[in-house]
Motif scaffolding. Structure first.
Motif: not given
Length: 324
Positions: A85-105, A277-285
């Motif tokens: 669903d759209p929830f899963f899609t958005e979280v997956f896409q955000k995760s892909k972006e942050i995965y790349k930005d944090t070099d996989g951390y 978004d709060c999802a972003d800062v959650d992932a970066y933390a």
């Protein structure tokens, strides 16, 4: 001059009327295995409780690894027919972006090792050695998963997805967007310490939140209080969620996606604040906790999109602070 006073008095009356009409509504309860608190100013006392409960249920149905029938649980069991669903899609896409930005951390495919170290829904507690960790690391890496036509495609069916390090923040965003859709512009939504605030509180001041000290004895005290000015904040720390093995070794819930081990870094607590978004800062933390202080500071100083408050152990073993 008389006309000016008339206008001023009229404006004062209108302002007072608006303040009187907007009442503070507070909601609280349990969700995602933790507590939530929602506060907002509205012209009616309607709590939207049933709608909010329904949104929580939808997010759980999509993203919860603790619910066997959720979409993510079915995917983890090898069901390749699930249409996300759209929830899963958005979280997956955000995760892909942050995965790349944090070099996989930040890597949601570390879930298999989170389970193995005893911090996931499967509650495993078996001793792990280097060879077992290395074997499981073959299934770690978000680059090994794609989302094609709303279906997850894995390079290996054993790859295990776990969005728990971003899902609470995302749940905050879902509720915040719902409130905004109801024309509510002054609110604070908090789930398990992840927060999104907009506008002001009942005293017409920015919403204030506290950052905890990294106490390992179970007590709660606060290091500092900050005002959130239309911002999101998430805090991650290993000072509460850890376990001690029979041999006396300490294992923390933040598993390093680079090594597969649940070892403590010198970063004790990471609070991340941003207009995003709060999802972003959650992932970066979460990513910062895995990196350790030096790498986390390096990434923070290379960008301008978020502010941080770190507590870490210096070279002498003393607790120190860093803020940008």
């Amino acid at each position: 001059m008389k006309r000016f006073y008339t206008i001023a008095l009229s404006l004062l009356f209108i302002t007072c009327t608006i303040q009187e009409e907007h009442k503070l509504v507070k909601l609280e309860g349990l969700v995602f295995g933790t507590t939530y608190h929602i506060s907002y100013l509205a012209s009616t006392k309607s709590s939207f409780q049933s709608e909010i409960d329904s949104l929580f249920a939808l997010v759980n149905k999509s993203l919860s690894t603790y619910i066997p029938t959720s979409d993510i649980s079915k995917i983890n069991k090898g069901d390749s027919t699930v249409v996300v669903d759209p929830f899963f899609t958005e979280v997956f896409q955000k995760s892909k972006e942050i995965y790349k930005d944090t070099d996989g951390y930040f890597d949601p495919t570390i879930g298999m090792l989170v389970n193995a170290w005893g911090f996931g829904p499967e509650k495993q507690n078996n001793p792990l050695d280097s060879s077992k960790v290395e074997e499981m690391m073959a299934f770690v890496g978000l680059d090994k998963i794609q989302l094609i036509d709303n279906r997850i495609k894995k390079k290996d069916p054993r790859i295990y997805l776990d969005f728990n390090s971003i899902a609470k923040g995302y749940g905050v965003d879902v509720i915040a967007r719902f409130l905004e859709g109801k024309q509510i512009s002054n609110y604070l939504v908090e789930i398990g310490g992840e927060i999104r605030a907009r506008g002001t509180n009942a005293k017409d001041q920015y919403w204030k939140v506290a950052i905890e000290k990294p106490n390992t004895d179970g007590s709660q005290s606060f290091e500092t209080v900050i005002s959130l000015k239309n911002q999101s904040m998430a805090t991650s720390g290993n000072y509460r969620k850890f376990r001690i093995s029979k041999e006396g070794k300490k294992y923390v819930h933040t598993v390093n996606p680079k090594t597969g081990f649940a070892k403590e870094s010198n970063l004790l607590s990471a609070s991340v604040i941003s207009n995003s978004d709060c999802a972003d800062v959650d992932a970066y933390a979460t990513a910062f906790m895995a990196m350790g202080f030096e790498k986390a500071r390096e990434l923070v100083e290379s960008q301008t999109k978020f502010k941080v408050f770190f507590m870490y152990l210096d070279v002498d073993g003393n607790i120190a602070e860093y803020a940008n």
